[in-house]
Write an enzyme that holds these catalytic residues in place. Structure first.
Site, mmCIF file in Angstrom:
data_model
loop_
_atom_site.group_PDB
_atom_site.id
_atom_site.type_symbol
_atom_site.label_atom_id
_atom_site.label_comp_id
_atom_site.label_asym_id
_atom_site.label_seq_id
_atom_site.Cartn_x
_atom_site.Cartn_y
_atom_site.Cartn_z
ATOM 1 C CE LYS A 153 39.719 48.903 46.392
ATOM 2 N NZ LYS A 153 39.299 47.901 45.397
ATOM 3 C CG ASP A 174 40.662 47.300 41.683
ATOM 4 O OD1 ASP A 174 41.580 46.489 41.896
ATOM 5 O OD2 ASP A 174 40.058 47.909 42.586
#
Ligand code: ATR
Length: 273
Positions: free
Chosen positions: A69, A105
Site C-alpha cells: 500500500k 479505505d
C-alpha cells in the site's frame, strides 16, 4: 457469465493474500450489473512488475493490499491528494495507460459512519497506528472530528498522533479517555482469535458509537460487549463493502449496488465460518 475478447480484467495484488473476500464481492457485482468484467487474485511480492503488467496487458484496475500500500506510491503515474496525505494507496485505476492511485479505505470508513451518525464535533479515540489507522485518522480529521490515538507501541502511536496533530495515550491508559466515538483498527478479535478484545469494559459507555474495522467475524467480541453496554455498534463489514463500492465507482463510473454487496460478503463469511 461470458468471457470473451472484450472482457475487462481487474484484480487484487498482495503478499500473502490469505483468504480475500474481494474477488467474490467484485465478481458478484460485475455479474449483477451485467458488466463484461472479471476480478482475480494475484499473490505477488513484485509490485513494480505488476504495474508493468497492468499497462502491458491493459488490466483496468487493481486493489492493493499488504505489504504494497505504501511502496506502490512512487511507482504510480499519479496519486490522488487524500491517498498522498494518508501515505497509502489501496486502489489503482488504469486510465488510458496512466496508473492513478486512490485510497478508498478512508472513504469506506467515512460512509460506514455517516450512514449511522453525525460526525462533526465528535471526540474519537482511534486504537492502533498502522495503515488502517492512518486512513481513518486523516478522513476523520477532515470531517471535523477531534482525535486521540492509543497504540500498543508508543513510538508508532506518537508518530501517527504527531502527523495528525492530536494527543497520544498509552494503551493501558485508554480507560481514562473521554470519547463518544471509538474506532478499533488493529487485527485483535479477528477470526480465529475472535475471543479477544483490546478495549477495557469501563471505556464502553451507553450511547457511545463503537466501530471495529475487523469484519470477520461480522460481530467481534468488542462489538458484542459494546452492545451489552448500550453502545451503537458498526461492523467492519460496512467499511469493507463501502471501500469496495468506491473502487467499483472509480473503475466503472457507475454507482455500486451496496445492499447486494453486503449480502454477497455476508454469504462468503458464512461459508468460511
Ligand atoms: P494495517 O496496515 O492493517 O493497519 P499494520 O500496519 O500492521 O496493519 O498495523 C497494525 C496495528 O495493530 C498496529 O498499530 C499494531 O500495534 P504496534 O504498532 O504496537 O505493532 C496493532 N496491533 C497488532 N496486533 C496487536 C495486538 N495483538 N495487540 C495490540 N495491538 C496490536
Amino acid at each position: 457469465m461470458i468471457i470473451d475478447q472484450h472482457t475487462a480484467l481487474y484484480g487484487v495484488v498482495g503478499y500473502p493474500l490469505g483468504h480475500s473476500l474481494s474477488p467474490a464481492m467484485h465478481n458478484g457485482v460485475f455479474l449483477e450489473t451485467g458488466l463484461n468484467a472479471v476480478y482475480l487474485a494475484f499473490e505477488t511480492k513484485d509490485m513494480g512488475g505488476c504495474l508493468q503488467g497492468m499497462k502491458a496487458l491493459g488490466i483496468r484496475g487493481m486493489s492493493v493490499t499488504i505489504p504494497h500500500k505504501s511502496v506502490v506510491i512512487p511507482l504510480l503515474d499519479e496519486v490522488d491528494d487524500l491517498a498522498k496525505r494518508i501515505g497509502a494507496v489501496n486502489t489503482i485505476v488504469n486510465s488510458e495507460n496512466r496508473l492513478v492511485g486512490y485510497n478508498t479505505d478512508a472513504l469506506g470508513v467515512l460512509k460506514a459512519l455517516e450512514d449511522k451518525i453525525e460526525l462533526s464535533g465528535r471526540n474519537c479515540l482511534i486504537i492502533g497506528a498502522g495503515g488502517a489507522a492512518r486512513a481513518v485518522g486523516f478522513i476523520m480529521k477532515e470531517n471535523g472530528v477531534r482525535l486521540c490515538i492509543t497504540n500498543r507501541s508508543n513510538d508508532k502511536g506518537e508518530a501517527l498522533a504527531r502527523s495528525l496533530g492530536c494527543p497520544f495515550v498509552p494503551l493501558k491508559e485508554m480507560g481514562d479517555i473521554h470519547a463518544d466515538l471509538l474506532i478499533q483498527t488493529t487485527p485483535v478479535g479477528m477470526y480465529p482469535h475472535d475471543d479477544q478484545c483490546i478495549v477495557p469494559r469501563e471505556l464502553l459507555k451507553k450511547g457511545m458509537v463503537v466501530m471495529d474495522i475487523v469484519y470477520n467475524p461480522i460481530e467481534t467480541k468488542l462489538l458484542t460487549l459494546a452492545k451489552i453496554r448500550g453502545c451503537i455498534t458498526i461492523s467492519g463489514l460496512w467499511m469493507f463493502v463501502h471501500q469496495g463500492a468506491e473502487q467499483f465507482r472509480l473503475w466503472t463510473g457507475r454507482e455500486a449496488p451496496v445492499t447486494s454487496m453486503i449480502k454477497l460478503v455476508e454469504m462468503e463469511l458464512g461459508k468460511s465460518g
